[in-house]
Design a protein around this motif. Sequence first.
Motif, mmCIF file in Angstrom:
data_model
loop_
_atom_site.group_PDB
_atom_site.id
_atom_site.type_symbol
_atom_site.label_atom_id
_atom_site.label_comp_id
_atom_site.label_asym_id
_atom_site.label_seq_id
_atom_site.Cartn_x
_atom_site.Cartn_y
_atom_site.Cartn_z
ATOM 1 N N LEU A 72 0.877 -1.168 0.000
ATOM 2 C CA LEU A 72 0.000 0.000 0.000
ATOM 3 C C LEU A 72 0.912 1.216 0.000
ATOM 4 O O LEU A 72 1.700 1.401 0.934
ATOM 5 N N THR A 73 0.846 2.044 -1.051
ATOM 6 C CA THR A 73 1.856 3.069 -1.271
ATOM 7 C C THR A 73 1.269 4.474 -1.338
ATOM 8 O O THR A 73 0.058 4.676 -1.500
ATOM 9 N N ASP A 74 2.167 5.445 -1.231
ATOM 10 C CA ASP A 74 1.861 6.847 -1.487
ATOM 11 C C ASP A 74 2.061 7.075 -2.994
ATOM 12 O O ASP A 74 3.177 6.929 -3.500
ATOM 13 N N GLY A 135 11.276 3.260 0.231
ATOM 14 C CA GLY A 135 12.050 2.037 0.126
ATOM 15 C C GLY A 135 13.536 2.327 0.035
ATOM 16 O O GLY A 135 13.969 3.446 -0.241
ATOM 17 N N THR A 136 14.330 1.310 0.279
ATOM 18 C CA THR A 136 15.784 1.445 0.215
ATOM 19 C C THR A 136 16.280 0.912 -1.127
ATOM 20 O O THR A 136 16.138 -0.276 -1.409
ATOM 21 N N PRO A 137 16.861 1.759 -1.959
ATOM 22 C CA PRO A 137 17.397 1.275 -3.240
ATOM 23 C C PRO A 137 18.539 0.284 -3.024
ATOM 24 O O PRO A 137 19.271 0.363 -2.036
ATOM 25 N N PRO A 314 23.260 4.712 8.325
ATOM 26 C CA PRO A 314 22.972 5.723 7.306
ATOM 27 C C PRO A 314 21.717 5.435 6.489
ATOM 28 O O PRO A 314 21.097 6.354 5.954
ATOM 29 N N VAL A 315 21.356 4.162 6.384
ATOM 30 C CA VAL A 315 20.155 3.785 5.644
ATOM 31 C C VAL A 315 18.919 3.912 6.522
ATOM 32 O O VAL A 315 17.874 4.412 6.087
ATOM 33 N N GLU A 380 14.548 -3.506 3.135
ATOM 34 C CA GLU A 380 14.413 -4.452 2.027
ATOM 35 C C GLU A 380 14.840 -3.768 0.733
ATOM 36 O O GLU A 380 14.306 -2.713 0.383
ATOM 37 N N PRO A 381 15.821 -4.327 0.011
ATOM 38 C CA PRO A 381 16.282 -3.658 -1.207
ATOM 39 C C PRO A 381 15.214 -3.655 -2.294
ATOM 40 O O PRO A 381 14.568 -4.673 -2.549
ATOM 41 N N ARG A 382 15.032 -2.494 -2.906
ATOM 42 C CA ARG A 382 14.004 -2.344 -3.932
ATOM 43 C C ARG A 382 14.575 -1.593 -5.127
ATOM 44 O O ARG A 382 15.499 -0.801 -4.999
#
Length: 383
Positions: A72-74, A135-137, A314-315, A380-382
């Motif tokens: 569920l996203t913005d 999300g975290t790239p 840092p993340v 979680e890497p995205r």
Amino acid sequence: MRPTRLLATIATTAALAVALGTGLTACSSGPAEPANLITMTSDTCGGPWHAGPGWTTFQLRNGNDVGGEIDLTDPKTGGIYAEVADFGPQTTTPMRIDLGSGQYRFRCLFQDTDPMLGTVVTVAGNAAGTPAQLGTPFNDLVQPAKTYQSYIEASLKTLLTLVTPLSNDLQAGHLAAAKRDWLPAHLQYQRLGAAYDAFGDADDAIDGRADAIGTDSPDWTGFYRIEYGLWHGQPASELKPFGPKLKSDVAALLAGWPQQEIELIDLGLRTHEIIENALQFQLSGHDDYGSGTTLATTLANIDGDRELLKVLQPVIAPRYQGLPAVYEWESRLQADLLKERGPSGQWTPVAKLTTAERQQLDADCGELLQALDPIPTITEPRN
């Protein structure tokens, strides 16, 4: 021991959605509005839906013949309010979230299918709710992974220096010295919790429990086998082979480590699993094979968790306002554990804790796990 992936198990069997940023899940208390049934298929990521601000439970139906993940996203930022992982085919799964005023859109990530976006829905009013987390790239996790890889290599070198005297003690039949040297070496290994999956079979050889094969099995080796023998009065002749075996296994692990790789998704996941396993196996006394030092092992697990949090800081810090609470509860748990260490360095076995002491440690650990709960999803890497 290798983490048991309890988070993944919970997600699979109970299909609970993590409400990002607050640590709330489908188990959270609060008045729930009537459920909304939303069906996702191979052609559509659900249709229009309606809800007011406040706690809402969506019933997500996977009408597809494959599994996947639902977020569920913005719609503006792509930030994630909540997600359901391991969304099995032809299943219905609850997603519970505190909806604030603003815009929402489901995103469907099914296997072997391009990502699909659902209808943009506006929740009216001026209410605050669960904030969306960006999300975290993948690229943001590459350097932390490299840093942690180097930490593990340095730690394995230290481990080998600690295992060597233990091996020498056992070869020489000096069992009192072996008891003295066993704990520092074992604690050093227990600080490496995020790397166990990358260790593969070496983890079973170095730190395998006897649960599956029994304490009499000739295949049981490593730290726990040595602990069992030392504190159960086994003769030096019986224990002698296990020292060189342990040293050899550690040396082989160190030599092969440069060719190993820690999965990026495991970095954040392990921050929770390290402590989860400490609660299940150490604070319960399950992994006490005679030395009574599982509380010391829990401290080592906290050290390992802090090292992982340090490389991920840092993340995590820009994405999670609850990070200070993680450090606070780790410090509280550490302080209460240290109360059980005697003046000469001896540790209170879990079995000899008072009810109040045990409850306090369990409560500390529970609060810490709740504070850690959003981190695996945030990191979680995205793409």
